[in-house]
Design a protein around this motif. Structure first.
Motif, PDB file in Angstrom:
ATOM      1  N   ALA A   8       1.080  -0.850   0.146  1.00 29.57           N
ATOM      2  CA  ALA A   8      -0.037  -0.142   0.163  1.00 29.57           C
ATOM      3  C   ALA A   8       1.002   1.173  -0.012  1.00 29.57           C
ATOM      4  O   ALA A   8       1.733   1.808   0.577  1.00 29.57           O
ATOM      5  CB  ALA A   8      -1.242  -0.148   1.423  1.00 29.57           C
ATOM      6  N   ARG A  15       4.668   1.940  -5.402  1.00 26.80           N
ATOM      7  CA  ARG A  15       4.385   0.611  -5.376  1.00 26.80           C
ATOM      8  C   ARG A  15       4.775  -0.155  -6.205  1.00 26.80           C
ATOM      9  O   ARG A  15       5.196  -1.505  -6.346  1.00 26.80           O
ATOM     10  CB  ARG A  15       2.744   1.638  -5.483  1.00 26.80           C
ATOM     11  CG  ARG A  15       1.765   0.230  -4.901  1.00 26.80           C
ATOM     12  CD  ARG A  15       0.413   0.936  -5.776  1.00 26.80           C
ATOM     13  NE  ARG A  15       0.164   1.515  -7.011  1.00 26.80           N
ATOM     14  CZ  ARG A  15       0.061   1.964  -6.828  1.00 26.80           C
ATOM     15  NH1 ARG A  15      -0.029   3.578  -5.986  1.00 26.80           N
ATOM     16  NH2 ARG A  15      -0.677   3.186  -7.775  1.00 26.80           N
ATOM     17  N   ALA A  40      -6.559  -0.718   1.500  1.00 28.49           N
ATOM     18  CA  ALA A  40      -5.059  -1.619   2.394  1.00 28.49           C
ATOM     19  C   ALA A  40      -6.436  -2.324   3.455  1.00 28.49           C
ATOM     20  O   ALA A  40      -6.237  -3.693   2.904  1.00 28.49           O
ATOM     21  CB  ALA A  40      -4.310  -1.266   2.699  1.00 28.49           C
ATOM     22  N   LEU A  54       2.828  -0.520   4.893  1.00 29.54           N
ATOM     23  CA  LEU A  54       2.182   0.658   4.304  1.00 29.54           C
ATOM     24  C   LEU A  54       2.908   1.636   4.525  1.00 29.54           C
ATOM     25  O   LEU A  54       4.038   1.603   5.048  1.00 29.54           O
ATOM     26  CB  LEU A  54       1.474   0.411   6.007  1.00 29.54           C
ATOM     27  CG  LEU A  54       0.181  -0.295   5.689  1.00 29.54           C
ATOM     28  CD1 LEU A  54      -0.874  -0.983   7.396  1.00 29.54           C
ATOM     29  CD2 LEU A  54      -0.920  -1.282   4.584  1.00 29.54           C
TER      30      LEU A  54
END
Length: 218
Positions: A8, A15, A40, A54
């Protein structure tokens, strides 16, 4: 069995770059890549994700809030990938249950090892993150990972062995490394950590490191 990973990050370059990097390792299966924390959380609720990587700063929902919801609502283990200017989020992310906190500028092998460590139940707090944490909370000046970390708590409630283990956790040592250094089994190390957690009402070893270094529970 491969470790199932979700990425995420709102930066498409990071990404997709992370997806390419992780796909070079046979042990990972990248299930998906999403743009914000809300996506997410939704993805982890709908799929069996082992580790969610994350970013901290994302639109709609940031990585810290996503961490809280993922921990509360799924079995996924969150690993925060951050930059040098995100240190104000460290305490909150760890309090919400982040299993790891790692800088984005690490080499692929270090990121691989962190994901693997988090998957197998360990917590990852990179040395530089611990140093920034001490600094941001007004604790003692940073020390190298080979130096003795500055303890900010009263150690009287703890045994000598527990104090040693807390110091090594604060230096970023894994359970295996602690066991080797203290000449005890990994099971014994885990038992000592459980005792420390019970005495402090903390939930995991990364919180022990923060508590030892700063004197703050959360």
């Amino acid at each position: 069995m491969k470790i199932k990973v979700l990425i995420a990050d709102d930066n498409s370059f990071i990404r997709e770059g992370m997806r390419i990097i992780l796909n070079t390792f046979d042990e990972f299966e990248v299930l998906g890549a999403v743009e914000n924390g809300k996506e997410a959380v939704d993805y982890c609720q709908a799929n069996e994700v082992d580790v969610a990587i994350l970013d901290v700063r994302m639109p709609v929902m940031n990585g810290v809030e996503a961490t809280r919801l993922i921990v509360e609502q799924t079995a996924t283990k969150p690993l925060i990938l951050t930059t040098f200017d995100d240190d104000e989020f460290i305490v909150e992310a760890v309090r919400f249950g982040a299993k790891g906190y790692l800088l984005k500028n690490n080499d692929p092998e270090r990121i691989r090892d962190a994901i693997r460590s988090v998957y197998y139940g360990n917590n990852v707090l990179q040395d530089v993150i611990a140093e920034k944490l001490r600094s941001s909370l007004g604790s003692q000046p940073a020390v190298s990972s080979d130096a003795e970390p500055q303890c900010a708590i009263d150690l009287s409630p703890f045994t000598e062995r527990e104090a040693e283990i807390m110091s090594l956790i604060a230096k970023g040592r894994s359970n295996k490394e602690i066991s080797k250094e203290l000449f005890i089994s990994e099971g014994t190390t885990a038992n000592y950590i459980t005792s420390i957690l019970n005495k402090t009402a903390l939930e995991h070893r990364t919180q022990i490191a923060i508590y030892y270094l700063t004197g703050k529970i959360s």
